[in-house]
Design a protein around this motif. Structure first.
Motif, PDB file in Angstrom:
ATOM      1  N   ALA A 153     -63.968  11.436  -3.531  1.00  0.00           N
ATOM      2  CA  ALA A 153     -64.744  10.323  -2.993  1.00  0.00           C
ATOM      3  C   ALA A 153     -64.420  10.087  -1.522  1.00  0.00           C
ATOM      4  O   ALA A 153     -65.318   9.904  -0.697  1.00  0.00           O
ATOM      5  N   ALA A 154     -63.142  10.115  -1.171  1.00  0.00           N
ATOM      6  CA  ALA A 154     -62.751   9.900   0.218  1.00  0.00           C
ATOM      7  C   ALA A 154     -63.277  11.012   1.115  1.00  0.00           C
ATOM      8  O   ALA A 154     -63.758  10.758   2.227  1.00  0.00           O
ATOM      9  N   ARG A 155     -63.226  12.245   0.637  1.00  0.00           N
ATOM     10  CA  ARG A 155     -63.750  13.363   1.434  1.00  0.00           C
ATOM     11  C   ARG A 155     -65.257  13.248   1.619  1.00  0.00           C
ATOM     12  O   ARG A 155     -65.782  13.504   2.691  1.00  0.00           O
ATOM     13  N   ILE A 156     -65.945  12.870   0.551  1.00  0.00           N
ATOM     14  CA  ILE A 156     -67.397  12.707   0.641  1.00  0.00           C
ATOM     15  C   ILE A 156     -67.734  11.594   1.622  1.00  0.00           C
ATOM     16  O   ILE A 156     -68.594  11.748   2.481  1.00  0.00           O
ATOM     17  N   VAL A 157     -67.032  10.471   1.531  1.00  0.00           N
ATOM     18  CA  VAL A 157     -67.268   9.358   2.453  1.00  0.00           C
ATOM     19  C   VAL A 157     -67.044   9.810   3.896  1.00  0.00           C
ATOM     20  O   VAL A 157     -67.814   9.476   4.791  1.00  0.00           O
ATOM     21  N   SER A 158     -66.020  10.603   4.118  1.00  0.00           N
ATOM     22  CA  SER A 158     -65.721  11.102   5.460  1.00  0.00           C
ATOM     23  C   SER A 158     -66.868  11.915   6.030  1.00  0.00           C
ATOM     24  O   SER A 158     -67.315  11.702   7.159  1.00  0.00           O
ATOM     25  N   VAL A 159     -67.375  12.849   5.246  1.00  0.00           N
ATOM     26  CA  VAL A 159     -68.466  13.710   5.711  1.00  0.00           C
ATOM     27  C   VAL A 159     -69.755  12.910   5.855  1.00  0.00           C
ATOM     28  O   VAL A 159     -70.485  13.049   6.845  1.00  0.00           O
ATOM     29  N   VAL A 160     -70.039  12.065   4.881  1.00  0.00           N
ATOM     30  CA  VAL A 160     -71.264  11.266   4.918  1.00  0.00           C
ATOM     31  C   VAL A 160     -71.255  10.322   6.124  1.00  0.00           C
ATOM     32  O   VAL A 160     -72.259  10.142   6.789  1.00  0.00           O
ATOM     33  N   TYR A 161     -70.106   9.754   6.419  1.00  0.00           N
ATOM     34  CA  TYR A 161     -69.988   8.887   7.594  1.00  0.00           C
ATOM     35  C   TYR A 161     -70.416   9.632   8.853  1.00  0.00           C
ATOM     36  O   TYR A 161     -71.211   9.141   9.644  1.00  0.00           O
ATOM     37  N   ASP A 162     -69.904  10.835   9.020  1.00  0.00           N
ATOM     38  CA  ASP A 162     -70.275  11.627  10.200  1.00  0.00           C
ATOM     39  C   ASP A 162     -71.761  11.920  10.245  1.00  0.00           C
ATOM     40  O   ASP A 162     -72.383  11.887  11.307  1.00  0.00           O
ATOM     41  N   ILE A 163     -72.336  12.224   9.097  1.00  0.00           N
ATOM     42  CA  ILE A 163     -73.769  12.508   9.041  1.00  0.00           C
ATOM     43  C   ILE A 163     -74.559  11.271   9.437  1.00  0.00           C
ATOM     44  O   ILE A 163     -75.504  11.349  10.228  1.00  0.00           O
ATOM     45  N   GLN A 176     -79.922  11.367   4.489  1.00  0.00           N
ATOM     46  CA  GLN A 176     -80.026  11.361   3.030  1.00  0.00           C
ATOM     47  C   GLN A 176     -80.114  12.779   2.486  1.00  0.00           C
ATOM     48  O   GLN A 176     -79.465  13.119   1.508  1.00  0.00           O
ATOM     49  N   LYS A 177     -80.892  13.636   3.122  1.00  0.00           N
ATOM     50  CA  LYS A 177     -81.008  15.034   2.677  1.00  0.00           C
ATOM     51  C   LYS A 177     -79.661  15.744   2.798  1.00  0.00           C
ATOM     52  O   LYS A 177     -79.247  16.464   1.897  1.00  0.00           O
ATOM     53  N   ALA A 178     -79.003  15.547   3.916  1.00  0.00           N
ATOM     54  CA  ALA A 178     -77.714  16.201   4.145  1.00  0.00           C
ATOM     55  C   ALA A 178     -76.658  15.668   3.181  1.00  0.00           C
ATOM     56  O   ALA A 178     -75.829  16.433   2.676  1.00  0.00           O
ATOM     57  N   ILE A 179     -76.704  14.378   2.916  1.00  0.00           N
ATOM     58  CA  ILE A 179     -75.730  13.762   2.016  1.00  0.00           C
ATOM     59  C   ILE A 179     -75.850  14.334   0.606  1.00  0.00           C
ATOM     60  O   ILE A 179     -74.844  14.678  -0.019  1.00  0.00           O
ATOM     61  N   ASP A 180     -77.075  14.482   0.119  1.00  0.00           N
ATOM     62  CA  ASP A 180     -77.260  15.055  -1.208  1.00  0.00           C
ATOM     63  C   ASP A 180     -76.658  16.455  -1.287  1.00  0.00           C
ATOM     64  O   ASP A 180     -75.983  16.807  -2.253  1.00  0.00           O
ATOM     65  N   TRP A 181     -76.872  17.236  -0.248  1.00  0.00           N
ATOM     66  CA  TRP A 181     -76.311  18.596  -0.191  1.00  0.00           C
ATOM     67  C   TRP A 181     -74.788  18.556  -0.149  1.00  0.00           C
ATOM     68  O   TRP A 181     -74.124  19.299  -0.868  1.00  0.00           O
ATOM     69  N   VAL A 182     -74.236  17.671   0.684  1.00  0.00           N
ATOM     70  CA  VAL A 182     -72.776  17.579   0.829  1.00  0.00           C
ATOM     71  C   VAL A 182     -72.122  17.181  -0.478  1.00  0.00           C
ATOM     72  O   VAL A 182     -71.120  17.763  -0.885  1.00  0.00           O
ATOM     73  N   ILE A 183     -72.681  16.202  -1.149  1.00  0.00           N
ATOM     74  CA  ILE A 183     -72.095  15.737  -2.416  1.00  0.00           C
ATOM     75  C   ILE A 183     -72.078  16.869  -3.435  1.00  0.00           C
ATOM     76  O   ILE A 183     -71.075  17.090  -4.109  1.00  0.00           O
ATOM     77  N   GLU A 184     -73.162  17.618  -3.533  1.00  0.00           N
ATOM     78  CA  GLU A 184     -73.193  18.741  -4.455  1.00  0.00           C
ATOM     79  C   GLU A 184     -72.173  19.810  -4.058  1.00  0.00           C
ATOM     80  O   GLU A 184     -71.525  20.401  -4.908  1.00  0.00           O
ATOM     81  N   ALA A 185     -72.020  20.055  -2.771  1.00  0.00           N
ATOM     82  CA  ALA A 185     -71.093  21.071  -2.285  1.00  0.00           C
ATOM     83  C   ALA A 185     -69.639  20.673  -2.501  1.00  0.00           C
ATOM     84  O   ALA A 185     -68.810  21.491  -2.891  1.00  0.00           O
ATOM     85  N   VAL A 186     -69.320  19.407  -2.247  1.00  0.00           N
ATOM     86  CA  VAL A 186     -67.946  18.925  -2.370  1.00  0.00           C
ATOM     87  C   VAL A 186     -67.550  18.753  -3.829  1.00  0.00           C
ATOM     88  O   VAL A 186     -66.416  19.011  -4.204  1.00  0.00           O
ATOM     89  N   ALA A 187     -68.490  18.287  -4.620  1.00  0.00           N
ATOM     90  CA  ALA A 187     -68.197  18.031  -6.020  1.00  0.00           C
ATOM     91  C   ALA A 187     -68.155  19.332  -6.742  1.00  0.00           C
ATOM     92  O   ALA A 187     -67.507  19.780  -7.485  1.00  0.00           O
TER      93      ALA A 187
END
Length: 133
Positions: free
Chosen positions: A102-112, A122-133
């Motif tokens: 969760a912390a890693r996802i928040v970090s990346v999403v914040y930058d996006i 929103q598009k990038a966040i969906d991709w990041v969450i799938e990639a990180v998870a």
């Protein structure tokens, strides 16, 4: 993972562990677990740490080398939005991430969020969450 950086920031601010814990509204014992990397803060606490001590998620995770004084001010709205995006994702997908994920996802999403338009974010966040998870 974040213990060393959190310890560094608390020292830079001239805070005792008890005073830092008080500012975060947690026990000194819990803060000590973060400082010794025995426990990862969840997304909400990660956000609170960033806001309280004026650091970006990337700095806290060690992805940014500059000191907090050299970094742009943290965008509190973007940070809160990043946590909200994660929460909505978890709720809509009936999925729960570990505190570290969760912390890693928040970090990346914040930058996006701070670098992209809301639609692109929103598009990038969906991709990041799938990639990180």
């Amino acid at each position: 993972m974040i213990g060393q950086r959190l310890n560094q920031r608390i020292s830079e601010l001239g805070l005792t562990q008890q005073r830092a814990a008080d500012q975060l509204e947690i026990s000194q014992s819990r803060l000590n677990q973060y400082l010794k990397d025995k426990r990862e803060p969840d997304g909400q606490m990660f956000c609170r740490i960033c806001r309280t001590f004026g650091v970006t998620p990337n700095w806290l995770y060690g992805f940014e080398e500059k000191s907090p004084a050299e970094l742009p001010k943290i965008d509190k709205t973007a940070l809160e939005a990043a946590v909200l995006f994660l929460k909505k994702y978890e709720d809509s997908h009936h999925k729960s991430f570990s505190a570290e994920q969760a912390a890693r996802i928040v970090s990346v999403v914040y930058d996006i969020i701070v670098t992209e338009s809301t639609e692109n974010a929103q598009k990038a966040i969906d991709w990041v969450i799938e990639a990180v998870a």
